[in-house]
Design a protein around this motif. Structure first.
Motif, PDB file in Angstrom:
ATOM      1  N   LEU A 350       0.810  -1.222   0.000  1.00  0.00           N
ATOM      2  CA  LEU A 350       0.000   0.000   0.000  1.00  0.00           C
ATOM      3  C   LEU A 350       0.840   1.267   0.000  1.00  0.00           C
ATOM      4  O   LEU A 350       0.306   2.368  -0.100  1.00  0.00           O
ATOM      5  CB  LEU A 350      -0.949   0.030   1.216  1.00  0.00           C
ATOM      6  N   GLU A 351       2.147   1.099   0.167  1.00  0.00           N
ATOM      7  CA  GLU A 351       3.027   2.267   0.163  1.00  0.00           C
ATOM      8  C   GLU A 351       3.548   2.519  -1.242  1.00  0.00           C
ATOM      9  O   GLU A 351       3.923   1.571  -1.941  1.00  0.00           O
ATOM     10  CB  GLU A 351       4.225   2.034   1.095  1.00  0.00           C
ATOM     11  N   ASP A 352       3.641   3.771  -1.618  1.00  0.00           N
ATOM     12  CA  ASP A 352       4.172   4.110  -2.936  1.00  0.00           C
ATOM     13  C   ASP A 352       5.678   3.851  -2.954  1.00  0.00           C
ATOM     14  O   ASP A 352       6.386   4.274  -2.045  1.00  0.00           O
ATOM     15  CB  ASP A 352       3.888   5.581  -3.233  1.00  0.00           C
ATOM     16  N   ASP A 353       6.153   3.137  -3.962  1.00  0.00           N
ATOM     17  CA  ASP A 353       7.588   2.853  -4.065  1.00  0.00           C
ATOM     18  C   ASP A 353       8.283   3.852  -4.989  1.00  0.00           C
ATOM     19  O   ASP A 353       9.463   3.719  -5.279  1.00  0.00           O
ATOM     20  CB  ASP A 353       7.813   1.421  -4.577  1.00  0.00           C
ATOM     21  N   GLY A 354       7.555   4.836  -5.470  1.00  0.00           N
ATOM     22  CA  GLY A 354       8.150   5.871  -6.306  1.00  0.00           C
ATOM     23  C   GLY A 354       8.373   5.459  -7.752  1.00  0.00           C
ATOM     24  O   GLY A 354       8.845   6.262  -8.555  1.00  0.00           O
ATOM     25  N   ALA A 355       8.049   4.214  -8.106  1.00  0.00           N
ATOM     26  CA  ALA A 355       8.300   3.749  -9.480  1.00  0.00           C
ATOM     27  C   ALA A 355       7.284   4.342 -10.447  1.00  0.00           C
ATOM     28  O   ALA A 355       6.137   4.605 -10.094  1.00  0.00           O
ATOM     29  CB  ALA A 355       8.247   2.226  -9.535  1.00  0.00           C
ATOM     30  N   GLU A 356       7.752   4.542 -11.686  1.00  0.00           N
ATOM     31  CA  GLU A 356       6.863   4.964 -12.765  1.00  0.00           C
ATOM     32  C   GLU A 356       6.200   3.722 -13.330  1.00  0.00           C
ATOM     33  O   GLU A 356       6.876   2.767 -13.727  1.00  0.00           O
ATOM     34  CB  GLU A 356       7.674   5.641 -13.870  1.00  0.00           C
ATOM     35  N   ARG A 357       4.889   3.719 -13.366  1.00  0.00           N
ATOM     36  CA  ARG A 357       4.175   2.573 -13.938  1.00  0.00           C
ATOM     37  C   ARG A 357       2.836   3.044 -14.475  1.00  0.00           C
ATOM     38  O   ARG A 357       2.292   4.034 -13.991  1.00  0.00           O
ATOM     39  CB  ARG A 357       3.953   1.500 -12.871  1.00  0.00           C
ATOM     40  N   GLY A 358       2.339   2.334 -15.442  1.00  0.00           N
ATOM     41  CA  GLY A 358       1.033   2.723 -15.950  1.00  0.00           C
ATOM     42  C   GLY A 358       0.759   2.154 -17.317  1.00  0.00           C
ATOM     43  O   GLY A 358       1.153   1.028 -17.638  1.00  0.00           O
ATOM     44  N   ILE A 359       0.132   3.000 -18.109  1.00  0.00           N
ATOM     45  CA  ILE A 359      -0.383   2.552 -19.394  1.00  0.00           C
ATOM     46  C   ILE A 359       0.079   3.494 -20.488  1.00  0.00           C
ATOM     47  O   ILE A 359       0.077   4.707 -20.297  1.00  0.00           O
ATOM     48  CB  ILE A 359      -1.929   2.563 -19.333  1.00  0.00           C
ATOM     49  N   ILE A 360       0.521   2.925 -21.601  1.00  0.00           N
ATOM     50  CA  ILE A 360       0.643   3.735 -22.799  1.00  0.00           C
ATOM     51  C   ILE A 360      -0.701   3.554 -23.494  1.00  0.00           C
ATOM     52  O   ILE A 360      -0.984   2.514 -24.084  1.00  0.00           O
ATOM     53  CB  ILE A 360       1.789   3.260 -23.716  1.00  0.00           C
ATOM     54  N   PHE A 361      -1.558   4.553 -23.320  1.00  0.00           N
ATOM     55  CA  PHE A 361      -2.892   4.497 -23.932  1.00  0.00           C
ATOM     56  C   PHE A 361      -2.724   4.775 -25.418  1.00  0.00           C
ATOM     57  O   PHE A 361      -2.071   5.738 -25.799  1.00  0.00           O
ATOM     58  CB  PHE A 361      -3.795   5.555 -23.282  1.00  0.00           C
ATOM     59  N   VAL A 362      -3.294   3.908 -26.249  1.00  0.00           N
ATOM     60  CA  VAL A 362      -3.215   4.123 -27.690  1.00  0.00           C
ATOM     61  C   VAL A 362      -4.612   4.019 -28.294  1.00  0.00           C
ATOM     62  O   VAL A 362      -5.324   3.035 -28.074  1.00  0.00           O
ATOM     63  CB  VAL A 362      -2.276   3.103 -28.372  1.00  0.00           C
ATOM     64  N   PHE A 363      -4.986   5.057 -29.004  1.00  0.00           N
ATOM     65  CA  PHE A 363      -6.285   5.128 -29.687  1.00  0.00           C
ATOM     66  C   PHE A 363      -6.023   5.059 -31.179  1.00  0.00           C
ATOM     67  O   PHE A 363      -5.051   5.624 -31.673  1.00  0.00           O
ATOM     68  CB  PHE A 363      -6.935   6.465 -29.332  1.00  0.00           C
ATOM     69  N   ALA A 364      -6.897   4.367 -31.889  1.00  0.00           N
ATOM     70  CA  ALA A 364      -6.895   4.448 -33.353  1.00  0.00           C
ATOM     71  C   ALA A 364      -8.316   4.734 -33.804  1.00  0.00           C
ATOM     72  O   ALA A 364      -9.265   4.076 -33.350  1.00  0.00           O
ATOM     73  CB  ALA A 364      -6.388   3.142 -33.969  1.00  0.00           C
ATOM     74  N   GLY A 365      -8.471   5.716 -34.675  1.00  0.00           N
ATOM     75  CA  GLY A 365      -9.799   6.060 -35.166  1.00  0.00           C
ATOM     76  C   GLY A 365      -9.717   7.116 -36.246  1.00  0.00           C
ATOM     77  O   GLY A 365      -8.679   7.753 -36.436  1.00  0.00           O
ATOM     78  N   ALA A 366     -10.840   7.313 -36.946  1.00  0.00           N
ATOM     79  CA  ALA A 366     -10.856   8.245 -38.067  1.00  0.00           C
ATOM     80  C   ALA A 366     -11.171   9.666 -37.614  1.00  0.00           C
ATOM     81  O   ALA A 366     -10.995  10.609 -38.382  1.00  0.00           O
ATOM     82  CB  ALA A 366     -11.886   7.789 -39.105  1.00  0.00           C
ATOM     83  N   HIS A 367     -11.658   9.804 -36.387  1.00  0.00           N
ATOM     84  CA  HIS A 367     -12.142  11.110 -35.930  1.00  0.00           C
ATOM     85  C   HIS A 367     -11.557  11.450 -34.567  1.00  0.00           C
ATOM     86  O   HIS A 367     -12.039  10.964 -33.546  1.00  0.00           O
ATOM     87  CB  HIS A 367     -13.672  11.088 -35.798  1.00  0.00           C
ATOM     88  N   LEU A 368     -10.539  12.286 -34.548  1.00  0.00           N
ATOM     89  CA  LEU A 368      -9.946  12.668 -33.267  1.00  0.00           C
ATOM     90  C   LEU A 368     -10.973  13.343 -32.368  1.00  0.00           C
ATOM     91  O   LEU A 368     -11.064  13.057 -31.185  1.00  0.00           O
ATOM     92  CB  LEU A 368      -8.781  13.640 -33.486  1.00  0.00           C
ATOM     93  N   LYS A 369     -11.746  14.260 -32.960  1.00  0.00           N
ATOM     94  CA  LYS A 369     -12.615  15.079 -32.128  1.00  0.00           C
ATOM     95  C   LYS A 369     -13.835  14.318 -31.635  1.00  0.00           C
ATOM     96  O   LYS A 369     -14.121  14.309 -30.453  1.00  0.00           O
ATOM     97  CB  LYS A 369     -13.037  16.349 -32.865  1.00  0.00           C
ATOM     98  N   ARG A 370     -14.550  13.681 -32.553  1.00  0.00           N
ATOM     99  CA  ARG A 370     -15.788  13.080 -32.074  1.00  0.00           C
ATOM    100  C   ARG A 370     -15.592  11.703 -31.457  1.00  0.00           C
ATOM    101  O   ARG A 370     -16.507  11.141 -30.866  1.00  0.00           O
ATOM    102  CB  ARG A 370     -16.863  13.095 -33.169  1.00  0.00           C
ATOM    103  N   GLN A 371     -14.393  11.159 -31.559  1.00  0.00           N
ATOM    104  CA  GLN A 371     -14.135   9.892 -30.872  1.00  0.00           C
ATOM    105  C   GLN A 371     -13.279  10.152 -29.626  1.00  0.00           C
ATOM    106  O   GLN A 371     -13.801  10.313 -28.543  1.00  0.00           O
ATOM    107  CB  GLN A 371     -13.461   8.900 -31.829  1.00  0.00           C
TER     108      GLN A 371
END
Ligand code: HEM
Length: 447
Positions: A350-371
């Motif tokens: 439960l303690e933060d170890d200071g490491a960087e971790r997470g997600i490289i979120f990647v989107f693919a779509g034809a419409h940047l704005k409406r998607q």
């Protein structure tokens, strides 16, 4: 090309990054390049033509590694794409992600001034991604990418990021990810939700009719836009310890922790959807590709099983908004090709170890704005559409520590208060992944 009643997608010309399902497990690498010399940049594109993957999507491990290339607006400029063509791209793409920060909720700790360098800067020109089922084939793919840019003076690597599936097969918060995906007409992708019609190819790939019956706005000339797709990538740090501490503080016991966690996501950690498994996790269901996305929300409009504010339900409300009749959810779908980075925080810590971790979120779509932008701003960062204007997405919503999240239960609903932020944006960019003919056009520019 596919037959039958499907639209024939020109799969040989389309880079397969968007339509391929990611292998599981996977390892991968992202590389960003800067082009200082136009001719060298074009040579890079010419070499990449034989490196990028295209053709019929396959999730077969024997298929090997996938390499995808995408360009930022600044990158297209550096290649010497003529102005009238540059001006024909989506305005958000032209501005770049950093310029959209306030709109997207990238403020405070997530603001571009604090992004990891060089993310969000005009130096980011080319993004390369390699994904593979194993390290050996990744190495070969990375080597191919390296050969494409090495010894090209005027093309430099400015950032690299490794990614890999955690041994648990889950992402850093502990949840299986990448399940809810639209099926794209004509793509050869296996159907994901039998209760939904596939979406039109033009929702994801330029040059084909979309759900409105029209062709999506496409950059000119035609050869540059056709078979391309917009890509969004975001490096999102996850505050796993803060997330675990919050659940510990709010739940009476471990079982309730798991339940609250699931209510926030809309699925249990195994991937089993709350709508089909409202009481407890069902790992068999979570792992069952034929069943784990086979549901709608119409039978749960009050959110007694899955809260309307849960992350996955916000991000894709399926038929839950049909009654209002004002929003066509099919216009706001997206392909997600996110990956994990950084070490897992060991279970129970439960303690933060200071490491960087997470997600490289990647989107693919034809419409940047409406998607992408619509979903992020209207559905994740705002709660007006579910009648809870002050509530943001419990997982990814930007907030200052005073967030709340409503869980409808009978006889009285439960409201979680004082929810701190769990996700911080470390940077990202809007890119365009061209088709192969478009790459040839870029490589042969004479300007
Ligand atoms: C660190 C950030 C994020 C985490 C940890 C995360 C996690 C998850 C998880 C666990 C699911 C459920 C499993 C699945 O269906 O794949 C999910 C679904 C989804 N997320 Fe996220 N997500 C994040 C950011 C985002 C962002 C920024 C967006 C969009 C702007 C987004 C859009 C979606 C969509 C569209 C779904 C599928 C919903 C469905 O079809 O049922 N997510 N996410």
């Amino acid at each position: 090309m596919t037959g039958g009643h499907d639209v024939a997608l020109d799969l040989d010309d389309i880079q397969s990054g968007a339509l391929h399902e990611r292998p599981s497990p996977y390892v991968g690498q992202y590389v960003l390049l800067r082009i200082d010399d136009r001719a060298a940049g074009r040579e890079l594109v010419r070499r990449l033509l034989s490196v990028v993957d295209h053709g019929r999507p396959s999730s077969e491990p024997r298929h090997g590694a996938w390499v995808t290339v995408a360009f930022t607006y600044q990158g297209l400029k550096a290649l010497g794409v003529p102005n009238d063509s540059l001006d024909s791209f989506a305005p958000e793409f032209q501005q770049g992600m950093a310029a959209r920060a306030v709109e997207l909720g990238d403020v405070g700790e997530s603001s571009p001034a604090r992004w990891e360098k060089p993310l969000g800067s005009p130096e980011v020109h080319v993004a390369l991604a390699a994904l593979s089922p194993d390290a050996a084939r990744l190495q070969a793919a990375v080597e191919k990418m390296r050969r494409a840019h090495q010894e090209l003076s005027g093309v430099d690597v400015i950032w690299a990021q490794d990614c890999y599936q955690l041994p648990t097969g889950r992402t850093s918060f502990g949840f299986k990810d990448g399940i809810g995906q639209p099926t794209v007409e004509g793509s050869g992708m296996p159907p994901s939700n039998p209760k939904e019609k596939p979406i039109k190819a033009g929702e994801i790939i330029l040059g084909y009719p979309d759900e409105t019956g029209e062709l999506p706005p496409m950059p000119s000339p035609d050869v540059l836009g056709r078979n391309g797709t917009y890509i969004v990538f975001r490096k999102l740090h996850t505050k796993v310890a803060a997330y675990r501490q919050y659940l510990r503080a709010k739940a009476a016991n471990r079982e309730e922790e798991a339940l609250l966690g699931a209510k926030m996501v809309g699925r249990w950690q195994s991937g089993a959807p709350l709508v089909l498994a409202p009481e407890r996790d069902d790992p068999k269901l979570g792992a069952d590709r034929r069943r784990h996305n086979d549901f709608l929300y119409a039978d749960d409009l009050r959110g007694l099983k899955c809260p309307a504010g849960a992350h996955a339900r916000r991000a894709n409300p399926r038929d839950a908004l049909d009654a209002e009749g004002s929003v066509n959810v099919r216009l706001h779908r997206m392909i997600r090709r996110g990956t994990s980075y950084g070490p897992a925080l060991p279970e129970g810590v439960l303690e933060d170890d200071g490491a960087e971790r997470g997600i490289i979120f990647v989107f693919a779509g034809a419409h940047l704005k409406r998607q992408f932008e619509f979903v992020k701003t209207q559905w994740l960062n705002d709660g007006i559409f579910i009648g809870a204007p002050t509530e943001k997405d419990p997982l990814v919503g930007p907030r200052d520590g005073a967030g709340s999240f409503t869980i409808p239960t009978q006889p009285i609903r439960r409201r979680l208060q004082q929810m701190p932020p769990f996700v911080v944006t470390r940077g990202g960019e809007y890119c365009f992944a061209p088709g192969l003919r478009a790459m040839r056009w870029l490589a042969e520019l004479q300007t």
